[in-house]
Enzyme design. Structure first.
Site, PDB file in Angstrom:
ATOM      1  N   ASP A 144       0.818  -1.181   0.048  1.00 15.69           N
ATOM      2  CA  ASP A 144       0.144  -0.088  -0.052  1.00 15.69           C
ATOM      3  C   ASP A 144       0.956   1.050  -0.057  1.00 15.69           C
ATOM      4  O   ASP A 144       2.174   1.051   0.546  1.00 15.69           O
ATOM      5  CB  ASP A 144      -0.927  -0.067   1.114  1.00 15.69           C
ATOM      6  CG  ASP A 144      -2.264  -0.904   1.198  1.00 15.69           C
ATOM      7  OD1 ASP A 144      -2.490  -1.309  -0.001  1.00 15.69           O
ATOM      8  OD2 ASP A 144      -2.722  -1.160   1.961  1.00 15.69           O
ATOM      9  N   LYS A 166      -3.892   3.123  -2.777  1.00 18.09           N
ATOM     10  CA  LYS A 166      -4.748   3.870  -2.811  1.00 18.09           C
ATOM     11  C   LYS A 166      -4.244   5.156  -2.730  1.00 18.09           C
ATOM     12  O   LYS A 166      -3.696   5.485  -1.541  1.00 18.09           O
ATOM     13  CB  LYS A 166      -6.093   3.375  -2.308  1.00 18.09           C
ATOM     14  CG  LYS A 166      -6.366   1.933  -2.743  1.00 18.09           C
ATOM     15  CD  LYS A 166      -7.521   1.821  -1.780  1.00 18.09           C
ATOM     16  CE  LYS A 166      -8.156   0.211  -2.103  1.00 18.09           C
ATOM     17  NZ  LYS A 166      -7.086  -0.781  -1.671  1.00 18.09           N
ATOM     18  N   MET A 277      -8.359   9.303   8.371  1.00 18.30           N
ATOM     19  CA  MET A 277      -8.868   9.563   6.958  1.00 18.30           C
ATOM     20  C   MET A 277      -9.921  10.764   7.090  1.00 18.30           C
ATOM     21  O   MET A 277     -10.690  10.829   6.321  1.00 18.30           O
ATOM     22  CB  MET A 277      -9.236   8.572   6.270  1.00 18.30           C
ATOM     23  CG  MET A 277      -8.443   7.387   5.993  1.00 18.30           C
ATOM     24  SD  MET A 277      -8.882   5.944   5.315  1.00 18.30           S
ATOM     25  CE  MET A 277     -10.227   5.245   6.785  1.00 18.30           C
TER      26      MET A 277
END
Length: 362
Positions: A144, A166, A277
């Site tokens: 990741d 991502k 996030m």
């Protein structure tokens, strides 16, 4: 006892079948050695070819033949060898005073194995020993964006590294495709590591990946990692719990705005709120908190790029957080900490930079 040897320019003999020896071969090649392979029985298969730089030689059968071979090498790495042959090899090595090490063979089963490894919050020093060992044995690593990878080639020099990371709002490789690639690699007999930032089971979609492996009949192991929800506030000197201040903390995903019922429940818990996030939805969160009864002067910390040399901690309040974030240009990755524990913060950013600079200069 672990001894660090400089193998650059040295001649290393690897003894074992090519598939079982593939990771040891990759490591000594990565270290700059000239590599010779004495195969035991099975030749290299199509899934594990021998690198062109490796010199194939016949396996000696006698002590005299071993002595002749060992006179031309500096180190022997035994991967697999029948006991009688190993006894002969070790006797010849004593004659020639050549060092021998033994390593476990790489997996050669028809179906491989998947390990979901938590990479921690970004500082490679917080990668667990179990994760490092999984990487050492990997044939392929799917990693990741926030997983530690700067020294990946040193940790897993024999592995193929596949970027499936991502970015906020952009999933270059869809989750279903990540799962398909992992499963396909394991079904081809490869040893797979899925290296994720933080912990695989803390907003890491690790549960989905485990389910995909089990549905395909692929063995899977999960290695917990240090979650950024605790480690990053700690790096800024913020304890998520503190006696007589906060006896609980809640970790929330902020990738989508929270509804009023959820926000009211969080306020009612009267503990620390840690939001991952949550940079893009901070204006919605701040408005919802004040709308549902949280004092506007409740302390709020934004910690950007936690546990990296560029870490930045900003202390504000819920009421002023939206204006502050816009003025300072706050960007992901960042963690929000909301609650009275933020008043205990001591700014460790400068100290962290000093530690990083010291580590880089060692």
């Amino acid at each position: 006892m672990e001894i660090d040897l400089d193998l650059a320019g040295r001649r290393v003999l690897v003894v074992g079948g090519a598939p079982a020896s593939r990771l040891a071969i990759a490591r000594v090649l990565h270290a700059g050695a000239s590599v010779f392979l004495a195969s035991v029985s099975h030749p290299a298969g199509p899934a594990h070819p021998v690198p062109a730089a490796v010199h194939r030689i016949a396996l000696p059968r006698t002590r005299t033949a071993w002595r002749e071979l060992l006179s031309a090498v500096d180190l022997v790495v035994i991967i697999e060898l029948p006991r009688a042959a190993e006894t002969t090899l070790r006797a010849a090595a004593r004659d020639r005073r050549v060092w021998i090490v033994r390593e476990s063979p790489a997996a050669t089963s028809p179906i491989g194995h998947v390990t979901l490894a938590g990479g921690g919050p970004g500082d490679e020093g917080m990668l667990t020993l179990a994760a490092r060992e999984a990487l050492r044995r990997a044939d392929v690593v799917f990693f990741d964006r926030l997983a530690p990878q700067a020294r990946g080639r040193d940790w897993a020099p024999g592995a193929e590294w596949v970027d499936v990371g991502k970015t906020p709002g952009h999933h270059a490789v869809p989750q279903a495709e990540i799962e398909r690639q992992m499963v396909d690699a394991a079904l081809a007999g490869r040893t797979v590591v899925r290296l994720k930032g933080g912990d695989p089971f803390v907003f890491g979609r690790g549960g989905e990946e485990v389910a995909a492996c089990r549905a395909a009949g692929v063995p899977v192991t999960v290695l917990s990692g240090v979650t950024s929800a605790i480690a990053v506030p700690a790096a800024a000197g913020i304890p998520v719990t503190h006696r007589e201040v906060s006896r609980m903390f809640t970790v929330v995903s902020g990738h989508a705005p929270l509804d009023d019922a959820t926000v009211a429940h969080l306020i009612g818990l009267d503990g620390t709120i840690v939001v991952l996030m949550g940079v893009n939805t901070l204006p919605h969160l701040a408005a919802a908190l004040t709308r549902n009864g949280m004092p506007s002067d409740m302390p709020l910390a934004v910690i950007e790029r936690g546990l990296t040399p560029g870490q930045r901690t900003t202390i504000t309040t819920v009421g002023e957080s939206t204006e502050m974030a816009a003025r300072l240009g706050v960007r992901s990755p960042a963690i929000l900490v909301i609650g009275e524990v933020v008043r205990l913060c001591h700014d460790d950013d400068a100290a962290l930079r000093e530690v990083a600079a010291f580590a880089a200069g060692r």
